[in-house]
Motif scaffolding. Structure first.
Motif, PDB file in Angstrom:
ATOM      1  N   ALA A 124       0.835  -1.202   0.000  1.00 51.14           N
ATOM      2  CA  ALA A 124       0.000   0.000   0.000  1.00 51.14           C
ATOM      3  C   ALA A 124       0.871   1.254   0.000  1.00 51.14           C
ATOM      4  O   ALA A 124       0.579   2.227  -0.715  1.00 51.14           O
ATOM      5  N   GLY A 125       1.938   1.243   0.787  1.00 54.20           N
ATOM      6  CA  GLY A 125       2.847   2.388   0.824  1.00 54.20           C
ATOM      7  C   GLY A 125       3.530   2.619  -0.511  1.00 54.20           C
ATOM      8  O   GLY A 125       3.670   3.760  -0.965  1.00 54.20           O
ATOM      9  N   GLN A 126       3.955   1.518  -1.144  1.00 53.76           N
ATOM     10  CA  GLN A 126       4.601   1.650  -2.452  1.00 53.76           C
ATOM     11  C   GLN A 126       3.625   2.210  -3.482  1.00 53.76           C
ATOM     12  O   GLN A 126       3.979   3.090  -4.268  1.00 53.76           O
ATOM     13  N   LYS A 127       2.401   1.714  -3.455  1.00 50.12           N
ATOM     14  CA  LYS A 127       1.397   2.188  -4.404  1.00 50.12           C
ATOM     15  C   LYS A 127       1.114   3.672  -4.184  1.00 50.12           C
ATOM     16  O   LYS A 127       1.054   4.453  -5.130  1.00 50.12           O
ATOM     17  N   GLY A 128       0.957   4.071  -2.930  1.00 51.37           N
ATOM     18  CA  GLY A 128       0.723   5.474  -2.621  1.00 51.37           C
ATOM     19  C   GLY A 128       1.887   6.355  -3.030  1.00 51.37           C
ATOM     20  O   GLY A 128       1.696   7.464  -3.545  1.00 51.37           O
ATOM     21  N   GLY A 129       3.097   5.867  -2.823  1.00 48.33           N
ATOM     22  CA  GLY A 129       4.285   6.620  -3.211  1.00 48.33           C
ATOM     23  C   GLY A 129       4.364   6.815  -4.713  1.00 48.33           C
ATOM     24  O   GLY A 129       4.732   7.897  -5.189  1.00 48.33           O
ATOM     25  N   GLU A 130       4.020   5.783  -5.457  1.00 51.08           N
ATOM     26  CA  GLU A 130       4.040   5.888  -6.925  1.00 51.08           C
ATOM     27  C   GLU A 130       3.001   6.897  -7.411  1.00 51.08           C
ATOM     28  O   GLU A 130       3.275   7.697  -8.305  1.00 51.08           O
ATOM     29  N   ILE A 131       1.812   6.861  -6.813  1.00 49.51           N
ATOM     30  CA  ILE A 131       0.760   7.809  -7.203  1.00 49.51           C
ATOM     31  C   ILE A 131       1.206   9.234  -6.909  1.00 49.51           C
ATOM     32  O   ILE A 131       1.053  10.140  -7.729  1.00 49.51           O
ATOM     33  N   ARG A 132       1.778   9.443  -5.721  1.00 46.22           N
ATOM     34  CA  ARG A 132       2.229  10.783  -5.330  1.00 46.22           C
ATOM     35  C   ARG A 132       3.348  11.261  -6.252  1.00 46.22           C
ATOM     36  O   ARG A 132       3.396  12.435  -6.636  1.00 46.22           O
ATOM     37  N   LYS A 133       4.238  10.354  -6.640  1.00 47.22           N
ATOM     38  CA  LYS A 133       5.336  10.703  -7.542  1.00 47.22           C
ATOM     39  C   LYS A 133       4.786  11.161  -8.894  1.00 47.22           C
ATOM     40  O   LYS A 133       5.273  12.134  -9.474  1.00 47.22           O
ATOM     41  N   GLU A 134       3.747  10.483  -9.374  1.00 42.58           N
ATOM     42  CA  GLU A 134       3.128  10.886 -10.643  1.00 42.58           C
ATOM     43  C   GLU A 134       2.477  12.263 -10.510  1.00 42.58           C
ATOM     44  O   GLU A 134       2.537  13.073 -11.431  1.00 42.58           O
ATOM     45  N   GLN A 135       1.835  12.525  -9.369  1.00 45.39           N
ATOM     46  CA  GLN A 135       1.170  13.805  -9.151  1.00 45.39           C
ATOM     47  C   GLN A 135       2.177  14.951  -9.124  1.00 45.39           C
ATOM     48  O   GLN A 135       1.937  16.015  -9.690  1.00 45.39           O
ATOM     49  N   LEU A 136       3.290  14.752  -8.438  1.00 47.51           N
ATOM     50  CA  LEU A 136       4.265  15.819  -8.247  1.00 47.51           C
ATOM     51  C   LEU A 136       5.236  15.970  -9.408  1.00 47.51           C
ATOM     52  O   LEU A 136       5.790  17.042  -9.614  1.00 47.51           O
ATOM     53  N   GLY A 137       5.489  14.899 -10.120  1.00 47.96           N
ATOM     54  CA  GLY A 137       6.501  14.908 -11.165  1.00 47.96           C
ATOM     55  C   GLY A 137       7.881  14.773 -10.545  1.00 47.96           C
ATOM     56  O   GLY A 137       8.041  14.878  -9.326  1.00 47.96           O
ATOM     57  N   PRO A 138       8.905  14.567 -11.367  1.00 47.45           N
ATOM     58  CA  PRO A 138      10.256  14.334 -10.839  1.00 47.45           C
ATOM     59  C   PRO A 138      10.785  15.476  -9.968  1.00 47.45           C
ATOM     60  O   PRO A 138      11.329  15.246  -8.896  1.00 47.45           O
ATOM     61  N   GLU A 139      10.613  16.715 -10.413  1.00 49.74           N
ATOM     62  CA  GLU A 139      11.149  17.836  -9.638  1.00 49.74           C
ATOM     63  C   GLU A 139      10.392  18.027  -8.329  1.00 49.74           C
ATOM     64  O   GLU A 139      10.989  18.272  -7.284  1.00 49.74           O
ATOM     65  N   GLY A 140       9.076  17.909  -8.381  1.00 46.73           N
ATOM     66  CA  GLY A 140       8.274  18.069  -7.170  1.00 46.73           C
ATOM     67  C   GLY A 140       8.558  16.971  -6.157  1.00 46.73           C
ATOM     68  O   GLY A 140       8.605  17.219  -4.950  1.00 46.73           O
ATOM     69  N   TYR A 141       8.764  15.757  -6.654  1.00 49.71           N
ATOM     70  CA  TYR A 141       9.057  14.628  -5.761  1.00 49.71           C
ATOM     71  C   TYR A 141      10.426  14.812  -5.123  1.00 49.71           C
ATOM     72  O   TYR A 141      10.621  14.560  -3.942  1.00 49.71           O
ATOM     73  N   SER A 142      11.378  15.307  -5.891  1.00 48.81           N
ATOM     74  CA  SER A 142      12.708  15.588  -5.368  1.00 48.81           C
ATOM     75  C   SER A 142      12.641  16.692  -4.316  1.00 48.81           C
ATOM     76  O   SER A 142      13.265  16.598  -3.255  1.00 48.81           O
ATOM     77  N   ASP A 143      11.880  17.754  -4.591  1.00 47.45           N
ATOM     78  CA  ASP A 143      11.713  18.845  -3.625  1.00 47.45           C
ATOM     79  C   ASP A 143      11.103  18.333  -2.329  1.00 47.45           C
ATOM     80  O   ASP A 143      11.508  18.749  -1.240  1.00 47.45           O
ATOM     81  N   LEU A 144      10.133  17.443  -2.433  1.00 49.67           N
ATOM     82  CA  LEU A 144       9.498  16.864  -1.248  1.00 49.67           C
ATOM     83  C   LEU A 144      10.531  16.115  -0.405  1.00 49.67           C
ATOM     84  O   LEU A 144      10.547  16.234   0.823  1.00 49.67           O
ATOM     85  N   GLY A 145      11.412  15.375  -1.049  1.00 48.93           N
ATOM     86  CA  GLY A 145      12.465  14.660  -0.340  1.00 48.93           C
ATOM     87  C   GLY A 145      13.413  15.613   0.370  1.00 48.93           C
ATOM     88  O   GLY A 145      13.802  15.390   1.522  1.00 48.93           O
ATOM     89  N   HIS A 146      13.769  16.706  -0.298  1.00 48.92           N
ATOM     90  CA  HIS A 146      14.657  17.708   0.312  1.00 48.92           C
ATOM     91  C   HIS A 146      13.986  18.357   1.529  1.00 48.92           C
ATOM     92  O   HIS A 146      14.644  18.629   2.528  1.00 48.92           O
ATOM     93  N   GLN A 147      12.674  18.594   1.426  1.00 52.53           N
ATOM     94  CA  GLN A 147      11.949  19.159   2.563  1.00 52.53           C
ATOM     95  C   GLN A 147      11.995  18.201   3.754  1.00 52.53           C
ATOM     96  O   GLN A 147      12.146  18.635   4.903  1.00 52.53           O
ATOM     97  N   GLY A 148      11.860  16.910   3.476  1.00 55.83           N
ATOM     98  CA  GLY A 148      11.917  15.910   4.537  1.00 55.83           C
ATOM     99  C   GLY A 148      13.276  15.882   5.213  1.00 55.83           C
ATOM    100  O   GLY A 148      13.370  15.787   6.444  1.00 55.83           O
ATOM    101  N   VAL A 149      14.327  15.966   4.431  1.00 53.60           N
ATOM    102  CA  VAL A 149      15.684  15.978   4.981  1.00 53.60           C
ATOM    103  C   VAL A 149      15.875  17.219   5.852  1.00 53.60           C
ATOM    104  O   VAL A 149      16.429  17.134   6.962  1.00 53.60           O
ATOM    105  N   GLU A 150      15.424  18.378   5.377  1.00 52.52           N
ATOM    106  CA  GLU A 150      15.568  19.612   6.154  1.00 52.52           C
ATOM    107  C   GLU A 150      14.785  19.528   7.465  1.00 52.52           C
ATOM    108  O   GLU A 150      15.266  19.953   8.517  1.00 52.52           O
ATOM    109  N   ALA A 151      13.576  18.973   7.420  1.00 52.81           N
ATOM    110  CA  ALA A 151      12.783  18.818   8.642  1.00 52.81           C
ATOM    111  C   ALA A 151      13.503  17.901   9.629  1.00 52.81           C
ATOM    112  O   ALA A 151      13.525  18.164  10.839  1.00 52.81           O
TER     113      ALA A 151
END
Length: 107
Positions: free
Chosen positions: A25-52
């Protein structure tokens, strides 16, 4: 089914059809979110997580996590397995260097 997988089953129905593990379920949700955000948005989300994480645990948080993970893996593999893993890594690096040299027309 491994014990860990059995513990991660969703209780959707007793017959087993339609069941999905928490991991799936987590993998499926992650794939859907990645499609929604696109490569740059998904990368930005990861950077936000690291900063937090750095704000919560300090500037060396990522290094500490890596060190903890490495120690855990070393305990799992034992001395022989850890040595074998290092040898495989060295072989992979050597192969990549040789491929790079071949593509440049070198040695």
């Amino acid at each position: 089914m491994a014990n860990n997988d059995r513990n991660n089953q969703t209780p959707s129905n007793a017959s087993g059809s339609g069941d999905m593990s928490v991991r799936e379920a987590g993998q499926k949700g992650g794939e859907i979110r990645k499609e929604q955000l696109g490569p740059e948005g998904y990368s930005d989300l990861g950077h936000q997580g690291v900063e937090a994480l750095r704000e919560q645990r300090g500037p060396n948080a990522m290094s500490e996590i890596g060190r903890e993970g490495g120690e855990t893996r070393k305990q799992q593999l034992g001395p022989e397995g850890y040595s074998e893993l290092g040898q495989k890594g060295g072989e992979r690096v050597r192969d990549l260097i040789n491929k790079g040299k071949e593509s440049e027309g070198g040695e």
